[in-house]
Design a protein around this motif. Structure first.
Motif, PDB file in Angstrom:
ATOM      1  N   HIS A  57       0.811  -1.225   0.000  1.00 42.94           N
ATOM      2  CA  HIS A  57       0.000   0.000   0.000  1.00 42.94           C
ATOM      3  C   HIS A  57       0.843   1.272   0.000  1.00 42.94           C
ATOM      4  O   HIS A  57       0.355   2.343  -0.325  1.00 42.94           O
ATOM      5  CB  HIS A  57      -0.964  -0.007   1.195  1.00 42.94           C
ATOM      6  N   PRO A  62      -4.294   2.467  -0.890  1.00 42.18           N
ATOM      7  CA  PRO A  62      -5.536   1.701  -0.757  1.00 42.18           C
ATOM      8  C   PRO A  62      -6.679   2.284  -1.591  1.00 42.18           C
ATOM      9  O   PRO A  62      -7.476   1.539  -2.163  1.00 42.18           O
ATOM     10  CB  PRO A  62      -5.867   1.785   0.730  1.00 42.18           C
ATOM     11  N   GLY A  63      -6.761   3.609  -1.688  1.00 40.05           N
ATOM     12  CA  GLY A  63      -7.869   4.239  -2.401  1.00 40.05           C
ATOM     13  C   GLY A  63      -7.821   4.058  -3.910  1.00 40.05           C
ATOM     14  O   GLY A  63      -8.790   4.329  -4.607  1.00 40.05           O
ATOM     15  N   SER A  64      -6.661   3.587  -4.419  1.00 40.17           N
ATOM     16  CA  SER A  64      -6.501   3.526  -5.876  1.00 40.17           C
ATOM     17  C   SER A  64      -6.938   2.190  -6.462  1.00 40.17           C
ATOM     18  O   SER A  64      -6.840   1.979  -7.661  1.00 40.17           O
ATOM     19  CB  SER A  64      -5.040   3.790  -6.235  1.00 40.17           C
ATOM     20  N   HIS A  65      -7.415   1.273  -5.622  1.00 44.86           N
ATOM     21  CA  HIS A  65      -7.861  -0.028  -6.143  1.00 44.86           C
ATOM     22  C   HIS A  65      -8.950  -0.575  -5.232  1.00 44.86           C
ATOM     23  O   HIS A  65      -9.119  -0.109  -4.097  1.00 44.86           O
ATOM     24  CB  HIS A  65      -6.690  -1.009  -6.229  1.00 44.86           C
ATOM     25  N   ASP A  66      -9.687  -1.593  -5.732  1.00 46.03           N
ATOM     26  CA  ASP A  66     -10.766  -2.143  -4.910  1.00 46.03           C
ATOM     27  C   ASP A  66     -10.633  -3.655  -4.727  1.00 46.03           C
ATOM     28  O   ASP A  66     -11.562  -4.320  -4.288  1.00 46.03           O
ATOM     29  CB  ASP A  66     -12.139  -1.772  -5.503  1.00 46.03           C
ATOM     30  N   ARG A  93      -9.254  -1.970 -10.396  1.00 42.95           N
ATOM     31  CA  ARG A  93     -10.468  -1.223 -10.067  1.00 42.95           C
ATOM     32  C   ARG A  93     -11.564  -1.737 -10.988  1.00 42.95           C
ATOM     33  O   ARG A  93     -11.369  -1.785 -12.206  1.00 42.95           O
ATOM     34  CB  ARG A  93     -10.256   0.285 -10.244  1.00 42.95           C
TER      35      ARG A  93
END
Ligand SMILES: Cc1cc2nc3c(=O)[nH]c(=O)nc-3n(C[C@H](O)[C@H](O)[C@H](O)COP(=O)(O)O)c2cc1C
Length: 210
Positions: A57, A62-66, A93
């Motif tokens: 990370h 963390p916010g750039s993928h799901d 994503r």
């Protein structure tokens, strides 16, 4: 001759009782050690998994993928001698790959330097990190995150940017500045990152496979 009888039934238990209690003790000890070992292994595995995710990370926020970055990985062959496999982690994503994180080990001044390099599907470097090394504190540790911005110079670079023959030190007709007094560490990291990009180009299909 007077004296104590050799076999005094009040103090000497039969041998089988001693053997039985020793065996019981050994059994309990083995059980305790076994349970403790299982718990410790589980905790170490949990810590390692958390540490892996934390490091991944740092390269791909963390916010750039799901997806689960730690679990989404392929094992690819190392292109040198031997049969080792190298894990490549993928960020996605909505199912589409957005980044891959590759590992590489390069030889520095004091020993191996372990690198992680995140690239996008176009082969551009998102971030490069040295995650383990023994370079000299105060001389070669400028590659540590937070100690110097030197590793940031790789972000946005790619194999054609600069051209592959210029992925070397400026003093060796390349495009990268060395840290003064630490040419060996600088050269090692540049070579290591270039190696990752060459590997990623050679294994493009496996890395970006859906
Ligand atoms: C005790 C000691 C530790 C050193 N540690 C490093 C190091 O971690 N990384 C490095 O590149 N050079 C290190 N060097 C320096 C190398 O020997 C070499 O001189 C240097 O990399 C050359 O860089 P320059 O061309 O900028 O002078 C160290 C030298 C000494 C004496």
């Amino acid at each position: 001759v007077t004296g104590q009888p050799i076999n005094d039934a009040r103090t000497t238990a039969p041998a089988w009782q001693a053997v039985a209690s020793l065996a019981a003790f050994a059994g309990v000890a083995a059980l305790v050690i076994g349970v403790a070992d299982a718990f410790t292994r589980q905790r170490i595995a949990g810590n390692e998994a958390r540490e892996l995710l934390r490091v991944l990370h740092e390269l791909v926020p963390p916010g750039s993928h799901d997806n689960d970055l730690a679990a989404d990985r392929v094992l690819l062959p190392v292109d040198g001698p031997g049969e080792e496999l190298r894990p490549v982690h993928r960020a996605r994503r909505a199912g589409a790959p957005t980044a891959a994180i590759l590992a590489s080990t390069t030889t520095g001044y004091a020993g191996p330097i372990r690198l992680l390099v995140a690239i996008d599907p176009g082969g551009q470097v998102l971030a490069a990190r040295a995650i383990e090394h023994q370079e000299t504190p105060g001389i070669g540790d400028f590659i540590d995150p937070g100690r110097s911005p030197w590793m940031d110079k790789f972000s946005g670079r790619a194999l054609g940017e600069p051209p592959v023959e210029r992925w070397r030190l400026r003093s060796e007709n390349g495009d990268f500045d060395a840290v003064a007094g630490a040419t060996i560490t600088s050269r090692a990291v540049i070579n290591g990152v270039r190696h990752v990009l060459e590997y990623a180009a050679d294994h493009r299909e496996e890395i970006w496979a859906p």
